[in-house]
Design a protein around this motif. Structure first.
Motif, PDB file in Angstrom:
ATOM      1  N   PRO A 180       0.692  -1.051  -0.036  1.00 45.65           N
ATOM      2  CA  PRO A 180       0.092  -0.008   0.122  1.00 45.65           C
ATOM      3  C   PRO A 180       0.804   1.122   0.127  1.00 45.65           C
ATOM      4  CG  PRO A 180      -0.099  -1.164   2.145  1.00 45.65           C
ATOM      5  CD  PRO A 180       0.787  -1.970   1.409  1.00 45.65           C
ATOM      6  N   ASN A 184      -1.461   5.418  -4.201  1.00 46.03           N
ATOM      7  CA  ASN A 184      -2.943   4.681  -4.153  1.00 46.03           C
ATOM      8  C   ASN A 184      -4.001   5.609  -3.676  1.00 46.03           C
ATOM      9  OD1 ASN A 184      -1.439   1.548  -2.626  1.00 46.03           O
ATOM     10  ND2 ASN A 184      -1.536   2.172  -4.683  1.00 46.03           N
ATOM     11  N   GLU A 188      -2.849   7.056  -8.446  1.00 44.77           N
ATOM     12  CA  GLU A 188      -2.688   5.786  -9.085  1.00 44.77           C
ATOM     13  C   GLU A 188      -3.516   5.659 -10.456  1.00 44.77           C
ATOM     14  OE1 GLU A 188      -1.585   1.773  -8.985  1.00 44.77           O
ATOM     15  OE2 GLU A 188      -0.924   3.768  -7.422  1.00 44.77           O
ATOM     16  N   ARG A 414       7.836   4.741  -6.749  1.00 49.73           N
ATOM     17  CA  ARG A 414       7.489   3.833  -7.771  1.00 49.73           C
ATOM     18  C   ARG A 414       8.625   3.468  -8.893  1.00 49.73           C
ATOM     19  NH1 ARG A 414       2.055   3.089  -8.536  1.00 49.73           N
ATOM     20  NH2 ARG A 414       1.198   2.655  -6.473  1.00 49.73           N
ATOM     21  N   THR A 419       5.652  -1.100  -5.681  1.00 49.19           N
ATOM     22  CA  THR A 419       4.283  -1.538  -6.315  1.00 49.19           C
ATOM     23  C   THR A 419       3.884  -2.942  -5.934  1.00 49.19           C
ATOM     24  OG1 THR A 419       3.602  -2.083  -8.616  1.00 49.19           O
ATOM     25  CG2 THR A 419       5.967  -2.402  -8.333  1.00 49.19           C
ATOM     26  N   GLU A 420       2.593  -3.000  -5.808  1.00 46.51           N
ATOM     27  CA  GLU A 420       2.261  -4.186  -5.591  1.00 46.51           C
ATOM     28  C   GLU A 420       2.008  -5.214  -6.764  1.00 46.51           C
ATOM     29  OE1 GLU A 420      -1.593  -1.689  -6.823  1.00 46.51           O
ATOM     30  OE2 GLU A 420       0.534  -1.370  -5.932  1.00 46.51           O
ATOM     31  N   ASP A 445      -2.924  -3.089  -2.649  1.00 45.76           N
ATOM     32  CA  ASP A 445      -2.988  -1.417  -2.534  1.00 45.76           C
ATOM     33  C   ASP A 445      -3.418  -0.899  -1.152  1.00 45.76           C
ATOM     34  OD1 ASP A 445      -5.343  -1.571  -2.867  1.00 45.76           O
ATOM     35  OD2 ASP A 445      -5.733  -0.977  -4.839  1.00 45.76           O
ATOM     36  N   SER A 743      -8.067   1.468 -10.689  1.00 46.85           N
ATOM     37  CA  SER A 743      -6.833   1.907  -9.995  1.00 46.85           C
ATOM     38  C   SER A 743      -6.877   1.753  -8.477  1.00 46.85           C
ATOM     39  CB  SER A 743      -6.610   3.291 -10.196  1.00 46.85           C
ATOM     40  OG  SER A 743      -7.694   4.243  -9.695  1.00 46.85           O
ATOM     41  N   THR A 745      -8.351   4.004  -6.359  1.00 47.45           N
ATOM     42  CA  THR A 745      -8.381   5.141  -5.904  1.00 47.45           C
ATOM     43  C   THR A 745      -9.497   5.415  -5.156  1.00 47.45           C
ATOM     44  OG1 THR A 745      -6.872   6.035  -7.811  1.00 47.45           O
ATOM     45  CG2 THR A 745      -7.664   7.711  -6.308  1.00 47.45           C
TER      46      THR A 745
END
Length: 758
Positions: A180, A184, A188, A414, A419-420, A445, A743, A745
């Motif tokens: 996370p 995010n 994102e 990033r 990143t997940e 995320d 995303s 978000t």
């Protein structure tokens, strides 16, 4: 409507910036630091041998200017370099339960954390703990977890490249891709949406492009508060006569008039520069409809004038893009009536924007979270890319897309692997460099992580900075979930509310700030950050650390990793001793950082590759893609006409969840945050006057019990049908699952609500 005399609410007629900014800067310095030390510290901001501002991610032209900080940057610096301290004695005198009664502003205003602390549940206080003991206890609990995927590794955008890289290596060797991240919750949609359109999830412009652009279209952002260094750039563009068209539901002072505090003549004459040449106020949730209207108008102009008129760049479209015909057919099928109703803007105004765009040979579109924080945020971003593609505004001077990032290294985190969703190539290169195979399944995320914590599927949360519990929607559920954790660890410079949401085991680990010297066994170290235009540069703190007990973020990450993974093949302590070795490892895993250590020693740093600037498109097709937006509705349609759309916004004296003061100068609010900005006609319809106490209730299915009470109505220049209140106070109105499904978000910027008198 007759306006009441409401305490703390008064008109502010001065321009953004100017003498008001200088007075606010002086006050921030006097409140937090000694003047001589503050002057030296601010002078070092954004210099090659100085430190990168811990505020916004807007770049500096040459990273060498005499002064490269703004009002809010000065606040961020002095807030971090404050003389105030939060010592073990402070915690001994204040129980966690009592601190929870303090405001967020009061908590952070206590100053810098000085010692590693562990929560004692029997006494309900934090107590000092040694670093080795803290690492030992954290490592043991992590090793005892039955599944690595029950651990969440959260990252704030203020972490350096070096810290973020070590952090993701630690988590992946531990066995999870649960990352996370603060992005995010903001951009994102950009990171997910733009790769489908142009092949990368970043902006494509440089500061030099603003010198040659012929038009800027600014959508859904407030630069005077959220990225104030941008104001100097907009000031220059406006002064040379290039039009700036703004689309924003609220009238924001910095987009109307700005006085540059570094312009001696403007300051001496109390002058100001008009920023927006045209200011359109779409209803909240109307951006996609407005964009479709502008693009539909362009197609109609071409149909009327013929392709030879050059309304669209047909050569670029044919040579560099896919999907135009289906995209254009969707625009033609979209009715003007639907566009006008959904956007809240007259057809003729949208046609004027299209005409201005058609005249410009080089256009930049800038956008912020007013675009991304919707249930269609990803597709909103793609519509901006579509608009630019229509006239070939990629890969030429003065043109491109400019997402406005928040934290000064949220983009860099990033770039170095936070990143997940790791790529196969990244996993392979990690194995080649470090000798272990990272997991390949997608992790969590921010929203998914918190949902797992609430459900009990995740039992550990480690936070590299940030204030996660407060930043996310649905505070009640988030707070309750965090209190059930077996372990929570917070790496931080200052106290915040998330640190008080204590679980079975909770630690606060104090770290160095950007302004402070970072000395390891081989000597002083520099870290690196990436700005919103993909420039990577060094940052070197000069101040004596706030406490001898502070450790750098890389040191804390390495300490936890070593204690958790005793058989690790990663040379944690060797890399910690010399950050050049961390950068060598970053280069090995991410080839775009070629010659990292050499290039970072060049004043101003270097720019990471951006293929679209060369009209190279790293998409599956090898071309840029026109992507359709079905219909014109950006968010779920409200159940009845009485519903308003609410956006959560930041005040001027605020950065994310950090609140510097209770003022919002440009909007005329002083000493309070319990306000809701409303359109005067909407107030009249409901029998509400300025200063009236009102109740806000969420108007989503099965969410009617989400209520914000004890707030006052304030008449403001906001589009009809739209209201706004402060973040994070308004987060209680937003369900955790009210997100952009593409995303993840949260839809902070478009919450359907009912408003009534309290």
């Amino acid at each position: 409507m007759t306006e009441k005399d409401v305490p703390g609410i008064r008109k502010y007629d001065a321009p953004a910036g100017g003498w008001g900014a200088l007075r606010a800067t002086a006050k921030a310095i006097s409140d937090q630091m000694a003047a001589p030390e503050a002057a030296i510290t601010l002078y070092r901001t954004n210099k090659p041998e100085g430190f990168d501002c811990p505020g916004c991610a807007w770049p500096d032209r040459h990273h060498t200017s005499t002064f490269q900080f703004c009002e809010n940057g000065a606040k961020a610096v002095t807030w971090e370099a404050t003389k105030k301290r939060v010592t073990p004695e402070f915690f001994a005198s204040n129980s966690v339960s009592s601190l929870l009664e303090w405001t967020d502003y009061q908590l952070e205003d206590q100053g810098r954390l000085t010692n590693p602390m562990a929560y004692n549940a029997e006494k309900d206080i934090y107590e000092a703990v040694g670093w080795d003991e803290a690492f030992r206890r954290i490592g043991q609990i992590l090793r005892d977890q039955p599944d690595p995927n029950m651990v969440e590794f959260y990252t704030s955008g203020r972490a350096s490249n070096e810290a973020a890289f070590l952090y993701q290596i630690f988590a992946r060797e531990y066995g999870t891709n649960n990352f996370p991240d603060c992005s995010n919750m903001c951009h994102e949609a950009t990171s997910v949406g733009l790769p489908k359109s142009i092949g990368i999830g970043k902006g494509t412009v440089s500061l030099d492009d603003f010198d040659t652009c012929e038009l800027i279209i600014a959508i859904g952002h407030n630069p005077g508060t959220n990225h104030p260094r941008m104001m100097g750039t907009l000031h220059e563009v406006a002064r040379r006569g290039a039009p700036i068209i703004v689309l924003n539901p609220l009238r924001e002072r910095a987009l109307e008039r700005f006085a540059d505090p570094q312009d001696a003549l403007e300051m001496a004459t109390f002058g100001a520069t008009e920023i927006a040449s045209s200011y359109l106020q779409p209803r909240i949730g109307g951006d996609a409809a407005a964009l479709k209207g502008i693009m539909k108008a362009l197609l109609e102009m071409e149909a009327e004038q013929g392709e030879a008129a050059g309304i669209l760049d047909r050569e670029f479209i044919e040579g560099h893009t896919n999907g135009f015909d289906a995209f254009a057919e969707d625009l033609r099928a979209t009715s003007w009536a639907g566009i006008v109703a959904e956007s809240g803007l007259p057809e003729e105004e949208l046609r004027k924007v299209a005409q201005a765009y058609a005249k410009s040979n080089a256009t930049i579109v800038t956008y912020g979270m007013g675009v991304t924080q919707h249930s269609t945020g990803t597709r909103n971003v793609q519509q901006i890319a579509n608009l630019l593609l229509l006239r070939g505004n990629f890969g030429k001077p003065g043109a491109g897309i400019c997402p406005l990032r928040g934290h000064s290294n949220v983009q860099g985190d990033r770039s170095v692997g936070i990143t997940e969703k790791p790529s196969a190539g990244m996993i392979d290169r990690i194995e080649q460099r470090f000798g272990f195979r990272a997991p390949s399944q997608h992790g969590h995320d921010a929203v998914a992580a918190m949902q797992a914590i609430i459900d009990g599927r995740s039992r550990v949360l480690i936070c590299l900075g940030g204030n996660l519990g407060v930043a996310l929607p649905d505070a009640d559920a988030c707070f309750a979930g965090m209190r059930r954790l077996e372990l929570s660890v917070h790496i931080a410079t200052k106290l915040n509310r998330s640190h008080l949401l204590v679980g079975k085991n909770t630690f606060i680990l104090p770290c160095l700030g950007r302004t402070e010297q970072d000395i390891q066994s081989t000597g002083p170290q520099a870290v690196t950050v990436e700005d919103s235009m993909s420039m990577v540069h060094a940052s070197r703190g000069k101040l004596k650390p706030a406490s001898e007990e502070l450790r750098s973020e890389p040191a804390i990450v390495a300490g936890m990793a070593s204690a958790t993974l005793p058989a690790s093949r990663v040379r944690w302590m060797e890399m910690l001793a010399d950050y050049d070795l961390i950068r060598d490892a970053i280069e090995a895993v991410f080839p775009e950082f070629l010659d990292y250590n050499a290039r970072i020693r060049i004043p101003g740093g270097f720019r990471l590759p951006l293929p679209p600037t060369e009209r190279i498109w790293p998409t599956a097709s090898g071309k840029a893609e026109f992507l359709r937006f079905s219909g014109v509705a950006e968010d779920p349609r409200p159940a009845d006409e009485a519903v308003l759309k609410l956006a959560t916004i930041r005040s001027h004296d605020q950065y994310n969840t950090t609140i510097y003061s209770l003022d919002d100068r440009y909007r005329g609010v002083f000493g309070r945050r319990d306000v809701v900005f409303m359109n005067e006609e909407d107030m009249n319809d409901r029998g509400i006057q300025q200063g009236d106490r009102i109740r806000i209730r969420t108007a989503l299915d099965n969410e009617g019990d989400r209520i914000l009470e004890n707030v006052i109505a304030v008449s403001y220049k906001i589009s009809r049908g739209s209201v706004a209140t402060y973040y994070p106070e308004g987060n209680c109105l937003i369900p955790l699952n009210y997100i952009d499904p593409t995303s993840g978000t949260p839809s902070y910027k478009s919450v359907p609500v009912h408003i009534t008198l309290a």
